[in-house]
Design a protein around this motif. Structure first.
Motif, PDB file in Angstrom:
ATOM      1  N   LYS A 146     -18.202 -53.454  31.249  1.00  0.00           N
ATOM      2  CA  LYS A 146     -17.071 -54.212  30.916  1.00  0.00           C
ATOM      3  C   LYS A 146     -16.080 -53.131  31.463  1.00  0.00           C
ATOM      4  O   LYS A 146     -14.857 -53.264  32.380  1.00  0.00           O
ATOM      5  CB  LYS A 146     -16.543 -54.203  29.369  1.00  0.00           C
ATOM      6  CG  LYS A 146     -16.743 -55.542  28.559  1.00  0.00           C
ATOM      7  CD  LYS A 146     -16.610 -55.709  27.438  1.00  0.00           C
ATOM      8  CE  LYS A 146     -17.516 -56.529  26.103  1.00  0.00           C
ATOM      9  NZ  LYS A 146     -17.270 -56.324  24.770  1.00  0.00           N
ATOM     10  N   ARG A 147     -16.667 -52.080  31.334  1.00  0.00           N
ATOM     11  CA  ARG A 147     -16.358 -50.307  32.152  1.00  0.00           C
ATOM     12  C   ARG A 147     -15.947 -50.925  33.104  1.00  0.00           C
ATOM     13  O   ARG A 147     -15.491 -50.587  33.949  1.00  0.00           O
ATOM     14  CB  ARG A 147     -16.811 -49.555  31.291  1.00  0.00           C
ATOM     15  CG  ARG A 147     -15.996 -48.227  31.016  1.00  0.00           C
ATOM     16  CD  ARG A 147     -16.780 -46.673  31.745  1.00  0.00           C
ATOM     17  NE  ARG A 147     -17.226 -47.333  29.786  1.00  0.00           N
ATOM     18  CZ  ARG A 147     -18.182 -46.010  29.660  1.00  0.00           C
ATOM     19  NH1 ARG A 147     -18.754 -45.199  30.277  1.00  0.00           N
ATOM     20  NH2 ARG A 147     -18.872 -45.896  28.464  1.00  0.00           N
ATOM     21  N   MET A 148     -17.310 -51.264  33.576  1.00  0.00           N
ATOM     22  CA  MET A 148     -17.338 -51.052  35.063  1.00  0.00           C
ATOM     23  C   MET A 148     -16.399 -52.107  36.038  1.00  0.00           C
ATOM     24  O   MET A 148     -16.040 -51.580  36.890  1.00  0.00           O
ATOM     25  CB  MET A 148     -18.953 -51.445  35.736  1.00  0.00           C
ATOM     26  CG  MET A 148     -19.988 -49.995  35.012  1.00  0.00           C
ATOM     27  SD  MET A 148     -19.888 -48.330  36.007  1.00  0.00           S
ATOM     28  CE  MET A 148     -18.728 -47.885  34.919  1.00  0.00           C
TER      29      MET A 148
ATOM     30  N   SER B  20     -28.283 -53.009  23.717  1.00  0.00           N
ATOM     31  CA  SER B  20     -27.600 -53.942  24.175  1.00  0.00           C
ATOM     32  C   SER B  20     -25.653 -54.274  23.619  1.00  0.00           C
ATOM     33  O   SER B  20     -24.633 -54.866  24.836  1.00  0.00           O
ATOM     34  CB  SER B  20     -27.980 -55.787  22.897  1.00  0.00           C
ATOM     35  OG  SER B  20     -27.019 -56.376  23.583  1.00  0.00           O
ATOM     36  N   ILE B  21     -25.700 -54.207  22.662  1.00  0.00           N
ATOM     37  CA  ILE B  21     -24.081 -53.538  22.149  1.00  0.00           C
ATOM     38  C   ILE B  21     -23.813 -52.338  23.476  1.00  0.00           C
ATOM     39  O   ILE B  21     -22.511 -52.608  23.863  1.00  0.00           O
ATOM     40  CB  ILE B  21     -23.829 -52.971  20.512  1.00  0.00           C
ATOM     41  CG1 ILE B  21     -24.507 -53.714  20.053  1.00  0.00           C
ATOM     42  CG2 ILE B  21     -21.844 -52.726  20.795  1.00  0.00           C
ATOM     43  CD1 ILE B  21     -23.757 -53.226  18.520  1.00  0.00           C
ATOM     44  N   PHE B  22     -24.586 -51.468  23.919  1.00  0.00           N
ATOM     45  CA  PHE B  22     -23.965 -50.161  24.837  1.00  0.00           C
ATOM     46  C   PHE B  22     -23.584 -50.671  26.308  1.00  0.00           C
ATOM     47  O   PHE B  22     -22.951 -50.898  26.924  1.00  0.00           O
ATOM     48  CB  PHE B  22     -24.705 -49.021  25.191  1.00  0.00           C
ATOM     49  CG  PHE B  22     -24.385 -48.445  25.653  1.00  0.00           C
ATOM     50  CD1 PHE B  22     -23.463 -47.577  26.171  1.00  0.00           C
ATOM     51  CD2 PHE B  22     -25.846 -47.728  27.267  1.00  0.00           C
ATOM     52  CE1 PHE B  22     -22.949 -46.524  27.354  1.00  0.00           C
ATOM     53  CE2 PHE B  22     -24.978 -47.387  28.203  1.00  0.00           C
ATOM     54  CZ  PHE B  22     -23.910 -46.573  28.030  1.00  0.00           C
TER      55      PHE B  22
ATOM     56  N   GLN C 137     -18.080 -42.512  25.508  1.00  0.00           N
ATOM     57  CA  GLN C 137     -18.306 -41.320  25.789  1.00  0.00           C
ATOM     58  C   GLN C 137     -19.612 -40.934  27.106  1.00  0.00           C
ATOM     59  O   GLN C 137     -20.497 -40.126  27.356  1.00  0.00           O
ATOM     60  CB  GLN C 137     -18.489 -40.264  24.700  1.00  0.00           C
ATOM     61  CG  GLN C 137     -19.215 -40.503  23.986  1.00  0.00           C
ATOM     62  CD  GLN C 137     -18.805 -39.452  22.548  1.00  0.00           C
ATOM     63  OE1 GLN C 137     -19.471 -37.732  23.003  1.00  0.00           O
ATOM     64  NE2 GLN C 137     -19.371 -39.735  21.892  1.00  0.00           N
ATOM     65  N   LEU C 138     -20.593 -42.296  26.660  1.00  0.00           N
ATOM     66  CA  LEU C 138     -22.111 -42.438  27.233  1.00  0.00           C
ATOM     67  C   LEU C 138     -21.780 -42.694  28.412  1.00  0.00           C
ATOM     68  O   LEU C 138     -21.147 -44.083  29.519  1.00  0.00           O
ATOM     69  CB  LEU C 138     -22.624 -43.076  26.226  1.00  0.00           C
ATOM     70  CG  LEU C 138     -22.798 -42.613  24.256  1.00  0.00           C
ATOM     71  CD1 LEU C 138     -23.848 -43.620  24.163  1.00  0.00           C
ATOM     72  CD2 LEU C 138     -23.134 -41.550  24.607  1.00  0.00           C
TER      73      LEU C 138
ATOM     74  N   LEU D  23     -27.562 -42.409  20.865  1.00  0.00           N
ATOM     75  CA  LEU D  23     -26.761 -43.628  19.880  1.00  0.00           C
ATOM     76  C   LEU D  23     -27.985 -44.048  19.116  1.00  0.00           C
ATOM     77  O   LEU D  23     -27.525 -43.928  17.810  1.00  0.00           O
ATOM     78  CB  LEU D  23     -27.141 -44.699  20.560  1.00  0.00           C
ATOM     79  CG  LEU D  23     -25.849 -45.466  21.828  1.00  0.00           C
ATOM     80  CD1 LEU D  23     -26.167 -46.639  22.518  1.00  0.00           C
ATOM     81  CD2 LEU D  23     -24.792 -45.880  21.063  1.00  0.00           C
ATOM     82  N   LYS D  24     -28.865 -43.502  18.612  1.00  0.00           N
ATOM     83  CA  LYS D  24     -29.913 -43.760  17.818  1.00  0.00           C
ATOM     84  C   LYS D  24     -29.596 -42.764  16.176  1.00  0.00           C
ATOM     85  O   LYS D  24     -29.457 -43.156  15.416  1.00  0.00           O
ATOM     86  CB  LYS D  24     -31.582 -43.412  17.420  1.00  0.00           C
ATOM     87  CG  LYS D  24     -32.589 -44.344  17.326  1.00  0.00           C
ATOM     88  CD  LYS D  24     -32.102 -45.965  16.592  1.00  0.00           C
ATOM     89  CE  LYS D  24     -33.331 -46.179  15.598  1.00  0.00           C
ATOM     90  NZ  LYS D  24     -32.774 -47.170  14.203  1.00  0.00           N
TER      91      LYS D  24
END
Length: 283
Positions: A50-52, A42-44, A17-18, A28-29
């Motif tokens: 991948k989404r892009m 890093s995960i985001f 959703q971000l 996230l934090k």
């Protein structure tokens, strides 16, 4: 930090959703306070890329680019003081820096009557003051500054962080008085594809022999680790023997399954090192 698959999937689900803005890191934090900001970013970043990649084709058709360009021009004329390019990127779910690149390329084509070279385009993205349209330059700059996953600013930051962690690795090796050759020294000797560190005398970590160490200033997810295995780690193993990879921002725990085949994963520099001189009783 090692993450189990269930915990990792929970974080990944939330990232869907971000958008790649500075505000997303606070979200996230706040949601996952027990994880470091570096690990979460890093995960985001990995998931957003991948989404892009999955959606990039639909944004690159000539008709779509023309639609984005005309919409941007229309909104910029009506609201010259607003961050209209950044708003458009969020609306169409495209990285702000990637949209800025598309629109700048379209603008230069309009101005020059031909597609500009990558060198010219990249130089303007790195230094928006080179863009002849001041309003466009400001909007490109806004997109670059507010994008935490793509763009020249992110590239510079990632490079600096990578260099910082490689130096941290060298410092830890010097503290333990371990003799090693780094990537620059290995290239000077004629090696073309090398890990960050080759140990001149191998060590043992958790019962596993280590001849080389690779530093990764990122989180080790399944996709990136598989890519690294195929493109880097197995070739290092073939040339130099068993080694160790440090994912400084953590990794998916289930990926540490190649130890018996000669690739050990860690999320920090190990404290339980056994050296040859120690094992022989001479130190």
């Amino acid at each position: 930090m090692k993450l189990c698959r269930a915990e990792y999937k929970t974080i990944v689900k939330f990232t869907e959703q971000l958008r790649p803005t500075r505000q997303c890191m606070k979200m996230l934090k706040d949601k996952f306070p027990n994880h470091s900001q570096s690990t979460l970013l890093s995960i985001f970043s990995l998931e957003y890329q991948k989404r892009m990649k999955r959606s990039l084709v639909k944004h690159h058709t000539p008709d779509v680019i023309e639609d984005y360009y005309q919409r941007y021009r229309g909104e910029a004329a009506k609201r010259p003081a607003d961050p209209v390019m950044l708003e458009l990127a969020n609306e169409v779910d495209l990285s702000p820096s990637l949209l800025a690149r598309l629109l700048l390329e379209r603008f230069l084509e309009e101005q020059e009557g031909a597609v500009s070279s990558k060198q010219v385009l990249n130089s303007m993205l790195r230094e928006p003051s080179l863009i002849p349209d001041l309003q466009l330059a400001r909007h490109v700059d806004q997109c670059t500054i507010n994008d935490c996953c793509y763009g020249p600013l992110v590239d510079c930051i990632k490079h600096a962080i990578g260099q910082e962690h490689e130096e941290l690795l060298r410092e830890r090796l010097r503290e333990r008085r371990l003799s090693f050759l780094d990537e620059n020294q290995l290239r000077a000797k004629g090696y073309d594809k090398t890990p960050d560190i080759i140990l001149e005398v191998p060590i043992a970590v958790e019962g596993h022999i280590v001849h080389w160490i690779e530093s990764k200033a990122s989180f080790g997810d399944e996709h990136s680790h598989r890519t690294y295995l195929n493109e880097q780690f197995w070739s290092y193993w073939n040339r130099f023997g068993p080694g160790m990879v440090i994912y400084w921002y953590g990794f998916l725990a289930e990926l540490d399954c190649q130890r018996d085949r000669g690739i050990l994963l860690k999320d920090c520099f190990p404290s339980d090192i056994v050296t040859l001189c120690y094992s022989m009783g001479s130190c």
